[in-house]
Scaffold this motif. Structure first.
Motif, PDB file in Angstrom:
ATOM      1  N   PRO A 186      51.328  -2.515  34.393  1.00 19.69           N
ATOM      2  CA  PRO A 186      51.980  -1.223  34.195  1.00 19.69           C
ATOM      3  C   PRO A 186      51.374  -0.179  35.127  1.00 19.69           C
ATOM      4  N   GLU A 187      52.140   0.837  35.406  1.00 19.35           N
ATOM      5  CA  GLU A 187      51.681   1.883  36.306  1.00 19.35           C
ATOM      6  C   GLU A 187      50.711   2.822  35.587  1.00 19.35           C
ATOM      7  N   GLY A 188      49.571   3.075  36.210  1.00 15.76           N
ATOM      8  CA  GLY A 188      48.653   4.080  35.716  1.00 15.76           C
ATOM      9  C   GLY A 188      47.563   3.609  34.768  1.00 15.76           C
ATOM     10  N   HIS A 189      47.572   2.336  34.365  1.00 14.35           N
ATOM     11  CA  HIS A 189      46.515   1.837  33.480  1.00 14.35           C
ATOM     12  C   HIS A 189      46.453   0.315  33.550  1.00 14.35           C
ATOM     13  N   ASP A 190      45.347  -0.222  33.039  1.00 17.65           N
ATOM     14  CA  ASP A 190      45.179  -1.673  32.987  1.00 17.65           C
ATOM     15  C   ASP A 190      46.162  -2.276  31.990  1.00 17.65           C
ATOM     16  N   PRO A 191      46.482  -3.570  32.151  1.00 24.36           N
ATOM     17  CA  PRO A 191      47.331  -4.249  31.176  1.00 24.36           C
ATOM     18  C   PRO A 191      46.680  -4.238  29.802  1.00 24.36           C
ATOM     19  N   PRO A 192      47.492  -4.340  28.789  1.00 21.72           N
ATOM     20  CA  PRO A 192      48.916  -4.671  28.770  1.00 21.72           C
ATOM     21  C   PRO A 192      49.789  -3.429  28.891  1.00 21.72           C
ATOM     22  N   ALA A 193      51.093  -3.661  29.118  1.00 23.55           N
ATOM     23  CA  ALA A 193      52.063  -2.587  28.969  1.00 23.55           C
ATOM     24  C   ALA A 193      52.129  -2.294  27.475  1.00 23.55           C
ATOM     25  N   ARG A 194      52.216  -1.010  27.106  1.00 26.36           N
ATOM     26  CA  ARG A 194      52.105  -0.602  25.697  1.00 26.36           C
ATOM     27  C   ARG A 194      53.376   0.138  25.276  1.00 26.36           C
ATOM     28  N   PHE A 195      53.732  -0.068  23.989  1.00 29.88           N
ATOM     29  CA  PHE A 195      55.006   0.475  23.535  1.00 29.88           C
ATOM     30  C   PHE A 195      54.926   1.054  22.134  1.00 29.88           C
ATOM     31  N   CYS A 196      55.665   2.140  21.913  1.00 30.00           N
ATOM     32  CA  CYS A 196      55.699   2.828  20.625  1.00 30.00           C
ATOM     33  C   CYS A 196      56.581   2.114  19.613  1.00 30.00           C
ATOM     34  N   SER A 197      57.398   1.186  20.067  1.00 29.58           N
ATOM     35  CA  SER A 197      58.325   0.504  19.169  1.00 29.58           C
ATOM     36  C   SER A 197      58.658  -0.880  19.703  1.00 29.58           C
ATOM     37  N   THR A 198      59.202  -1.707  18.825  1.00 35.70           N
ATOM     38  CA  THR A 198      59.671  -3.022  19.270  1.00 35.70           C
ATOM     39  C   THR A 198      60.882  -2.850  20.184  1.00 35.70           C
ATOM     40  N   THR A 199      61.696  -1.843  19.920  1.00 36.58           N
ATOM     41  CA  THR A 199      62.858  -1.590  20.769  1.00 36.58           C
ATOM     42  C   THR A 199      62.422  -1.284  22.197  1.00 36.58           C
ATOM     43  N   CYS A 200      61.440  -0.411  22.354  1.00 38.52           N
ATOM     44  CA  CYS A 200      60.922  -0.102  23.696  1.00 38.52           C
ATOM     45  C   CYS A 200      60.290  -1.339  24.339  1.00 38.52           C
ATOM     46  N   THR A 201      59.606  -2.157  23.532  1.00 39.97           N
ATOM     47  CA  THR A 201      58.987  -3.377  24.049  1.00 39.97           C
ATOM     48  C   THR A 201      60.038  -4.260  24.703  1.00 39.97           C
ATOM     49  N   TYR A 202      61.124  -4.501  23.981  1.00 41.25           N
ATOM     50  CA  TYR A 202      62.181  -5.374  24.513  1.00 41.25           C
ATOM     51  C   TYR A 202      62.929  -4.727  25.672  1.00 41.25           C
ATOM     52  N   ARG A 203      63.214  -3.428  25.594  1.00 39.28           N
ATOM     53  CA  ARG A 203      63.912  -2.762  26.707  1.00 39.28           C
ATOM     54  C   ARG A 203      63.103  -2.878  27.998  1.00 39.28           C
ATOM     55  N   HIS A 204      61.799  -2.627  27.912  1.00 36.76           N
ATOM     56  CA  HIS A 204      60.917  -2.714  29.081  1.00 36.76           C
ATOM     57  C   HIS A 204      60.880  -4.145  29.613  1.00 36.76           C
ATOM     58  N   ARG A 205      60.709  -5.084  28.696  1.00 38.51           N
ATOM     59  CA  ARG A 205      60.620  -6.495  29.093  1.00 38.51           C
ATOM     60  C   ARG A 205      61.907  -6.962  29.775  1.00 38.51           C
ATOM     61  N   PHE A 206      63.062  -6.635  29.195  1.00 37.75           N
ATOM     62  CA  PHE A 206      64.328  -7.064  29.790  1.00 37.75           C
ATOM     63  C   PHE A 206      64.538  -6.421  31.159  1.00 37.75           C
ATOM     64  N   ALA A 207      64.259  -5.133  31.287  1.00 38.52           N
ATOM     65  CA  ALA A 207      64.429  -4.445  32.571  1.00 38.52           C
ATOM     66  C   ALA A 207      63.505  -5.026  33.634  1.00 38.52           C
ATOM     67  N   ASN A 208      62.260  -5.309  33.269  1.00 33.24           N
ATOM     68  CA  ASN A 208      61.319  -5.838  34.253  1.00 33.24           C
ATOM     69  C   ASN A 208      61.561  -7.300  34.584  1.00 33.24           C
ATOM     70  N   GLU A 209      62.088  -8.062  33.654  1.00 34.96           N
ATOM     71  CA  GLU A 209      62.452  -9.447  33.972  1.00 34.96           C
ATOM     72  C   GLU A 209      63.536  -9.465  35.049  1.00 34.96           C
ATOM     73  N   GLN A 210      64.468  -8.501  34.999  1.00 32.42           N
ATOM     74  CA  GLN A 210      65.502  -8.400  36.031  1.00 32.42           C
ATOM     75  C   GLN A 210      64.902  -8.038  37.382  1.00 32.42           C
ATOM     76  N   SER A 211      63.711  -7.424  37.381  1.00 29.90           N
ATOM     77  CA  SER A 211      63.018  -7.064  38.622  1.00 29.90           C
ATOM     78  C   SER A 211      62.029  -8.145  39.066  1.00 29.90           C
ATOM     79  N   GLY A 212      62.021  -9.279  38.373  1.00 27.06           N
ATOM     80  CA  GLY A 212      61.162 -10.387  38.772  1.00 27.06           C
ATOM     81  C   GLY A 212      59.827 -10.468  38.060  1.00 27.06           C
ATOM     82  N   TRP A 213      59.564  -9.591  37.093  1.00 29.54           N
ATOM     83  CA  TRP A 213      58.310  -9.653  36.342  1.00 29.54           C
ATOM     84  C   TRP A 213      58.417 -10.779  35.316  1.00 29.54           C
ATOM     85  N   THR A 214      57.364 -11.574  35.197  1.00 36.12           N
ATOM     86  CA  THR A 214      57.337 -12.672  34.237  1.00 36.12           C
ATOM     87  C   THR A 214      56.340 -12.347  33.134  1.00 36.12           C
TER      88      THR A 214
END
Length: 189
Positions: free
Chosen positions: A71-99
């Motif tokens: 994630p930008e600006g800090h060490d892993p992991p990417a952090r989320f306030c909700s499960t909805t945000c978790t999945y939205r981020h994951r789906f968007a980044n998978e489309q950008s090639g993030w595994t």
């Protein structure tokens, strides 16, 4: 004769040491299947999807480690306030090639949670200690219940399927394997 046996023994020991070192070195080149453990999200961390301060909002939270991205600006992991945000981020980044290597969600089977009514809306408590997170591979999620979290309708995860079924019976919704959550379902929330 004894010198010859000693020489043979030394060569066998040396061959064994070299062989073992080679196997260890090759295993290191292939990597490991180990993933990092979940971390506590109890500070003033911001959600990597929406920017909200995680500790100021109710409901299940999440975190994702990505194989070769951070994630930008800090060490892993990417952090989320909700499960909805978790999945939205994951789906968007998978489309950008993030595994994703691992996604962790709040496990409501291991916490004493409460659902309170706030202005007519049922809201579930937050739990942000590292020990309250479990791998999404092992979770059943209740979707489309009457319970909300940080981003409105919550996907509420449980490690015990019977806990998820009991929650759905009390608050409505359907139970699904956490790894079967689709972009369409998240988009409809």
């Amino acid at each position: 004769m004894i010198e010859r046996q000693d020489a043979v023994t030394r060569r066998r020991v040396l061959a064994g040491v070299v062989g073992t070192a080679t196997v260890v070195a090759l295993a290191g080149c292939q990597g490991t299947d180990e993933t990092a453990d979940p971390v506590a999200l109890d500070g003033d961390e911001s959600c990597d999807q929406c920017g909200m301060v995680i500790g100021q909002h109710p409901g299940p939270a999440g975190q994702t480690y990505y194989r070769e991205n951070s994630p930008e600006g800090h060490d892993p992991p990417a952090r989320f306030c909700s499960t909805t945000c978790t999945y939205r981020h994951r789906f968007a980044n998978e489309q950008s090639g993030w595994t994703p290597d691992a996604t962790y969600l709040t496990d409501y089977s291991v916490v004493d949670y409460e659902v309170r009514t706030d202005g007519g809306t049922a809201v579930i408590s937050r739990h942000l200690d590292a020990a309250t997170f479990a791998s999404s591979d092992d979770l059943t999620v209740v979707a489309n219940s009457d319970v909300e979290g940080a981003m409105g309708p919550a996907l509420v995860p449980f490690s015990e399927e019977s806990d998820a079924a009991a929650f759905a019976q009390e608050y409505g919704g359907e139970t699904l394997a956490a790894e079967s959550i689709s972009p369409e379902l998240v988009g409809s929330m």
